[in-house]
Design a protein around this motif. Sequence first.
Motif, PDB file in Angstrom:
ATOM      1  N   LYS A  59       1.807  56.656 -52.947  1.00 24.24           N
ATOM      2  CA  LYS A  59       1.553  55.367 -53.585  1.00 24.24           C
ATOM      3  C   LYS A  59       0.944  54.362 -52.600  1.00 24.24           C
ATOM      4  N   ALA A 103      -1.280  51.368 -51.075  1.00 27.16           N
ATOM      5  CA  ALA A 103      -1.583  50.059 -51.643  1.00 27.16           C
ATOM      6  C   ALA A 103      -2.972  50.046 -52.264  1.00 27.16           C
ATOM      7  N   THR A 115      -2.565  42.860 -54.526  1.00 31.11           N
ATOM      8  CA  THR A 115      -2.224  44.190 -54.027  1.00 31.11           C
ATOM      9  C   THR A 115      -1.164  44.807 -54.926  1.00 31.11           C
ATOM     10  N   HIS A 131       1.721  47.330 -55.346  1.00 27.35           N
ATOM     11  CA  HIS A 131       2.695  48.077 -54.568  1.00 27.35           C
ATOM     12  C   HIS A 131       3.645  48.807 -55.515  1.00 27.35           C
ATOM     13  N   ASP A 132       4.148  49.932 -55.079  1.00 25.89           N
ATOM     14  CA  ASP A 132       5.227  50.631 -55.779  1.00 25.89           C
ATOM     15  C   ASP A 132       4.968  50.718 -57.288  1.00 25.89           C
ATOM     16  N   TYR A 133       3.791  51.134 -57.635  1.00 19.99           N
ATOM     17  CA  TYR A 133       3.420  51.262 -59.042  1.00 19.99           C
ATOM     18  C   TYR A 133       3.971  52.580 -59.610  1.00 19.99           C
ATOM     19  N   GLU A 135      -5.746  51.272 -49.490  1.00 22.73           N
ATOM     20  CA  GLU A 135      -5.527  50.965 -48.089  1.00 22.73           C
ATOM     21  C   GLU A 135      -4.837  52.112 -47.357  1.00 22.73           C
ATOM     22  N   GLU A 156      -2.718  51.951 -44.925  1.00 28.68           N
ATOM     23  CA  GLU A 156      -1.306  51.668 -44.636  1.00 28.68           C
ATOM     24  C   GLU A 156      -0.561  51.640 -45.957  1.00 28.68           C
ATOM     25  N   VAL A 157       0.388  52.567 -46.122  1.00 26.55           N
ATOM     26  CA  VAL A 157       1.055  52.756 -47.397  1.00 26.55           C
ATOM     27  C   VAL A 157       1.877  51.532 -47.748  1.00 26.55           C
ATOM     28  N   ALA A 158       2.086  51.334 -49.041  1.00 23.25           N
ATOM     29  CA  ALA A 158       2.893  50.217 -49.505  1.00 23.25           C
ATOM     30  C   ALA A 158       4.320  50.365 -49.047  1.00 23.25           C
ATOM     31  N   GLU A 159       4.937  49.211 -48.731  1.00 19.06           N
ATOM     32  CA  GLU A 159       6.342  49.216 -48.325  1.00 19.06           C
ATOM     33  C   GLU A 159       7.218  48.687 -49.446  1.00 19.06           C
TER      34      GLU A 159
END
Length: 251
Positions: A150, A152, A207, A209-211, A246, A248-251
């Motif tokens: 997942k 970003a 952005t 995130h965590d979709y 992106e 850099e993965v979503a946090e």
Amino acid sequence: MACFPLDRTQCQTAENTPEELVLRCRLVCLLWRNVVDLPSLWKRKCHLEGFHPRAPDRNVPDWKIFYFLSTLRKNLIQNPCAEAGFNSWKIEQNGGDKWKIEDLPGHHGREFPDPHVRKYFVTSYGLCLKNQLVTLKNHGYWDELMDEVKPAIVVKDWYAARHDCGCHYQLRVELLSADYIVLQEFHPEDVVIEPWSDATWHEVSHTFHDYPRGVRHVILHHGGRDTQCWAGWYGIRVTNSSITIEPEVAE
């Protein structure tokens, strides 16, 4: 398990392409699989090719994923700045005197912050909307990556008004399943710009995130109209839209 190592010309680890590492070297034997899966190998490849986290002290959970996302990273919107007319865009509504393309800065307008952007789309006195659908798999983003990692999804759009006329601007971005069902969306309130504004270009950014699992497409809709019903093209101006995945993965 028997191991048949490749010679030095066949597999130079960090110097190999990612496709060679994953599709050839990794399949040779258990030993080579373990070598190819080493985080240090992918970290070295990132450094060799200039892929670095935005913050030097940031922890990268998976250097292999970081590497692949870095190599794939680009604007997924085609023809974002109207250089190819309306190619790649689907017109949803074409009110008033319809959509038009103009050169920057345009009448009663301002130059864009990026000098490489030379054109924009402009709306009329009736509602003008257009969209572009992005199919992630077509750009190398495989299903497991989107479901498990997942990363970003960053969406940006730029809009501006003429100095001498008010206008409305609207934006909606949807994450869609394989069957085009909306799984998540970004739909901010419409922007209303009054006449005699400074005509400055504004960026809107969001952005995801965590979709939910199952995201296979992203669609961006935008447009608007003027507020004074003047014939011609006095409505909102839009350009330089972007959708990026992106590294850099979503946090």
